[in-house]
Design a protein around this motif. Structure first.
Motif, short mmCIF file in Angstrom:
data_model
loop_
_atom_site.label_atom_id
_atom_site.label_comp_id
_atom_site.label_asym_id
_atom_site.label_seq_id
_atom_site.Cartn_x
_atom_site.Cartn_y
_atom_site.Cartn_z
N LEU A 96 -5.01 0.97 3.82
CA LEU A 96 -5.00 0.07 4.95
C LEU A 96 -5.55 -1.30 4.57
N VAL A 97 -6.60 -1.29 3.75
CA VAL A 97 -7.17 -2.56 3.29
C VAL A 97 -6.14 -3.32 2.45
N ARG A 98 -5.42 -2.61 1.57
CA ARG A 98 -4.42 -3.27 0.74
C ARG A 98 -3.28 -3.82 1.58
N ILE A 99 -2.92 -3.09 2.63
CA ILE A 99 -1.85 -3.58 3.50
C ILE A 99 -2.28 -4.86 4.21
N GLN A 100 -3.54 -4.88 4.70
CA GLN A 100 -4.02 -6.06 5.39
C GLN A 100 -4.16 -7.26 4.45
N THR A 101 -4.35 -7.00 3.20
CA THR A 101 -4.47 -8.10 2.22
C THR A 101 -3.17 -8.36 1.51
N ALA A 102 -2.08 -7.83 2.01
CA ALA A 102 -0.74 -8.06 1.48
C ALA A 102 -0.56 -7.52 0.07
N LEU A 103 -1.41 -6.58 -0.33
CA LEU A 103 -1.24 -5.93 -1.63
C LEU A 103 -0.36 -4.70 -1.51
N ASP A 104 -0.04 -4.32 -0.30
CA ASP A 104 0.80 -3.17 -0.05
C ASP A 104 1.56 -3.43 1.23
N ILE A 105 2.63 -2.65 1.48
CA ILE A 105 3.44 -2.86 2.68
C ILE A 105 3.17 -1.73 3.66
N ALA A 106 3.34 -2.02 4.97
CA ALA A 106 3.00 -1.06 6.01
C ALA A 106 3.91 0.15 6.00
N LYS A 107 5.18 -0.04 5.53
CA LYS A 107 6.10 1.09 5.53
C LYS A 107 5.64 2.21 4.59
N ARG A 108 4.83 1.89 3.63
CA ARG A 108 4.39 2.93 2.69
C ARG A 108 3.18 3.72 3.22
N PHE A 109 2.67 3.33 4.39
CA PHE A 109 1.53 4.06 4.96
C PHE A 109 2.03 5.27 5.75
N PRO A 110 1.51 6.42 5.54
CA PRO A 110 0.49 6.71 4.52
C PRO A 110 1.14 7.06 3.18
N ASP A 111 0.46 6.67 2.13
CA ASP A 111 0.92 7.00 0.78
C ASP A 111 0.46 8.42 0.47
N TRP A 112 1.30 9.39 0.84
CA TRP A 112 0.88 10.81 0.74
C TRP A 112 0.94 11.34 -0.68
N ASP A 113 1.58 10.58 -1.55
CA ASP A 113 1.63 11.02 -2.95
C ASP A 113 0.24 11.06 -3.57
#
Length: 454
Positions: A53-70
């Motif tokens: 969630l922190v990475r998504i808010q900092t644009a290091l990750d995208i919201a569609k990948r939440f949650p990254d269950w892998d």
């Protein structure tokens, strides 16, 4: 029940209780470990998702990948353990579980049912997902109760066979040890049976155990006391029979030597008076006067004999006045050398005639012994009636300040007078004690119930 089996049974029950407690503790520890593992899993997965969630808010990750269950699937789950992600509305977003090999589950059904009933079956742990105050779901880690019960059963099952063997061994060893330790009880039981059958000479040997040795000492002391009491009772019975014969001989002698002779004389004088009256002899009046004198002497003799058998003043005047008269007679006979006194307390008017006669005779014998042997300056008689535990009791004491047993005739302790007093106290179901007083002199102390049979 046999004492050995009773002790063995209790020891086995204690051993079983210890085993049950140990097994329960092991099962509880297993449940605690499972709960701890679920807490750790929920916390680890929650931290990974928080980081995403922190990475998504900092644009290091995208919201569609939440949650990254892998990332979650990389965690090694225990058999039967599951981790799930719920959204804010309670719907399952992701789930990952480790299967259970039912064929490998060896826990019996009753154990699994008991485990589910008494413990937290799933041992679930939850961890909320929040970022900047907004909820993003809930991570829940749980365990299959069947798998958890199987784990607990695996922990305690090796103990079952060993515990059964140890308990069986404990039974055998305990029975052998107790049987050896309680072997002297056979001698004690045999001694009790012999004592119950009347063998008063039976004695027990000394034992190594302090408790059993104390039983032996008390048993032997009791046997000696019973043997002595039986012998004393037999001796007392013999002396009582002799005393009774002596009393009868004394009364017969009194009647023969006094009353019979007086009656013979009266008969002879009466015949002489009859002949003289027939001859108009003037000396008949003199013979009649002689007959009157002999009759008076006979009456006096009969009164003495009756007084010897039972003092009439007890019925006429009562016990207290009779005792006062008796004490006064001894004061007159002592001529001031010995002072006799009487001290009474309590209402003695309702004392039975039989008890009053016994008390009078006991005091009479005690005062006679004191006058003959004590060489005392003071002889005190105390008669007291008091109430104890709802019953009236009588206490009699005769004490003197004489020479005690040093020069006093010690044979009096086993003489007819003392035997007679003991017999009367026994008839009253009372307690009798006689002997030197601590402060000097001699004392006689008697206590009995004022009501017969109490």
């Amino acid at each position: 029940m046999d004492l050995k089996w009773l002790l063995v049974r209790r020891i086995v029950l204690v051993a079983i209780a210890c085993f049950v407690f140990g097994s329960a503790f092991s099962i509880y520890r297993t449940a605690i470990d499972v709960q701890r593992q679920n807490n750790q899993l929920a916390e680890s997965v929650g931290r990974q998702l928080d980081l995403q969630l922190v990475r998504i808010q900092t644009a290091l990750d995208i919201a569609k990948r939440f949650p990254d269950w892998d990332l979650v699937t990389t965690y090694a789950l225990q058999p039967g353990q599951c981790v799930q992600l719920f959204d804010a509305k309670g719907a399952v977003l992701r789930s990952s579980c480790e299967g259970v090999n039912n064929a490998a589950v060896s826990a019996p059904e009753w154990f699994i049912a008991a485990y589910k009933y008494f413990l937290n079956a799933e041992a679930s742990a939850s961890r909320p997902l929040q970022y900047r105050g907004e909820p993003h779901g809930m991570v829940v880690a749980s365990s299959d109760p069947v798998a958890t019960a199987a784990q607990a059963w695996t922990t305690i099952s090796p103990m079952l066979g060993l515990s059964a063997f140890l308990i069986a061994t404990l039974c055998v060893v305990t029975y052998w040890v107790i049987d050896r330790a309680l072997a002297p009880t056979k001698d004690i039981l045999a001694g009790l049976n012999r004592l119950a059958q009347g063998d008063l000479e039976c004695r027990l040997p000394a034992f190594h155990l302090a408790e059993l040795n104390r039983i032996s000492e008390v048993f032997n002391a009791l046997s000696r006391d019973l043997s002595k009491a039986t012998a004393d009772r037999a001796e007392l019975a013999r002396k009582l029979v002799d005393a009774q014969e002596q009393e009868r001989l004394h009364i017969a002698r009194e009647l023969h030597d006094d009353v019979a002779q007086q009656l013979s004389g009266i008969n002879a004088v009466a015949a002489c008076v009859r002949r003289k009256v027939n001859r108009n002899d003037v000396t008949a009046a003199q013979d009649a006067s002689e007959l009157e004198g002999m009759t008076s002497e006979l009456i006096v003799s009969l009164r003495k004999t009756l007084a010897y058998l039972r003092p009439s003043e007890i019925d006429d005047l009562g016990l207290i006045q009779s005792l006062r008269s008796l004490v006064e007679k001894h004061n007159i006979l002592a001529h001031g050398a010995t002072h006799f006194s009487l001290d009474t307390s309590g209402d003695l008017a309702d004392l039975s005639k039989e008890a009053s006669a016994h008390v009078y005779r006991i005091v009479q014998e005690a005062l006679t012994n004191a006058a003959k042997h004590a060489q005392a300056h003071n002889v005190e008689v105390k008669l007291n009636k008091y109430r104890e535990k709802g019953a009236d009791r009588i206490e009699l004491a005769v004490d003197d300040d004489g020479c005690g047993m040093t020069t006093q005739d010690k044979s009096a302790m086993s003489g007819w007078g003392m035997i007679g007093m003991r017999e009367r106290v026994l008839a009253l179901s009372g307690r009798f004690a006689a002997g030197p007083n601590p402060a000097g002199g001699f004392g006689l102390h008697i206590e009995f119930s004022a009501q017969p049979g109490q």
